[in-house]
Design an enzyme around this catalytic site. Sequence first.
Site, short mmCIF file in Angstrom:
data_model
loop_
_atom_site.label_atom_id
_atom_site.label_comp_id
_atom_site.label_asym_id
_atom_site.label_seq_id
_atom_site.Cartn_x
_atom_site.Cartn_y
_atom_site.Cartn_z
N SER A 1 0.94 -1.30 0.10
CA SER A 1 -0.05 -0.12 -0.08
C SER A 1 0.92 1.33 0.04
CB SER A 1 -1.07 0.06 1.19
OG SER A 1 -1.62 -1.22 1.43
N THR B 1 4.21 4.15 -3.64
CA THR B 1 5.13 3.65 -4.41
C THR B 1 4.60 2.33 -4.70
OG1 THR B 1 6.76 4.61 -3.02
CG2 THR B 1 7.77 3.04 -4.27
N GLY C 1 3.05 2.31 7.87
CA GLY C 1 1.71 2.61 8.56
C GLY C 1 1.57 4.26 8.14
N GLU D 1 -0.70 -5.09 6.18
CA GLU D 1 0.83 -5.14 5.56
C GLU D 1 1.58 -6.07 6.32
OE1 GLU D 1 1.13 -0.72 3.54
OE2 GLU D 1 1.80 -0.89 5.67
N LYS E 1 13.63 7.75 2.01
CA LYS E 1 13.21 6.88 3.46
C LYS E 1 14.39 6.25 4.30
CE LYS E 1 9.11 7.59 1.88
NZ LYS E 1 7.97 6.46 1.28
C1 5RP Z 1 1.16 2.45 4.39
C2 5RP Z 1 2.68 2.23 4.22
C3 5RP Z 1 3.26 2.74 2.92
O1 5RP Z 1 4.00 1.79 2.63
C4 5RP Z 1 4.43 3.67 3.25
O2 5RP Z 1 3.64 4.92 4.15
C5 5RP Z 1 5.03 4.40 2.22
O3 5RP Z 1 4.17 5.09 1.40
P1 5RP Z 1 4.70 5.82 0.00
O4 5RP Z 1 5.23 4.78 -1.06
O5 5RP Z 1 3.50 6.71 -0.38
O6 5RP Z 1 5.66 6.76 0.34
O7 5RP Z 1 3.23 1.50 5.10
O8 5RP Z 1 0.63 2.01 5.35
#
Ligand code: 5RP
Length: 237
Positions: free
Chosen positions: A29, A32, A100, A108, A126
Amino acid sequence: MDSQTQMKQIVADAAIKEVKSDMILGLGSGSTAALMIKSLAGEIRSGKLQNIKGVATSFQSEVLALELNIPLIDLSSTSQIDLAIDGADEIDPGFQLIKGGGACHVREKLVASKADQLLIVVDETKLVKNLNKSFPLPVEVLPNAWKQVQDVISEMNGKSILRMATKKAGPVVTDQGNLILDVLFNDGIENPKDLEMSINNIPGVLENGLFVDLTDKVLVGRIDNDIPIVYSPSKAS
Ligand code: 5RP
């Protein structure tokens, strides 16, 4: 496309190269993972990948997969997942994660725990040295327990806020109908393994966003001399 989206796109496309026909695939989710799901749908449409079955980690990934005609199976109807591909909010050099940010970490983590391999796809913003210095740890709590859990977390030196929704009055409600506390600890998180267990032991907590010792491989997208590239860092011991 802005540079962060370019990094996410290249890493999402690279992740699909790890997928083989006949796999049962955990569909992560977030933004990405959504790009990865779109890229997967392209490979299925073109016939390069066949007989893929997805396991969604959220309402978001379920809706997207349905729109893109990716066959889905329920988490409870399979005892095994070949590969889960998901994003992360923070990743440290030992591949411990905070997830999260999209409030989806309960499913997840269930999918990641059932998967033979967990592949994490991130843009390089990240990567952190220590978890939780800036990104708060999401904790999913039963609705009528949020204040009680908040008090216990504050005794553990964690400052938490109830996550509020946008375009809806009141708090974010998760796919399971619960609420989210976002927690910053005074000195960040030094021992993710112990903290993951301590938080999950608080009555009223369903799950927290620490993913400890689950990640097998990480793909990172970065921009080098204006060109998006992907690399796979080694895990620090
Ligand atoms: C959702 C998640 C996502 O993987 C995390 O927030 C990264 O999101 P993004 O790819 O939009 O930066 O853990 O609960």
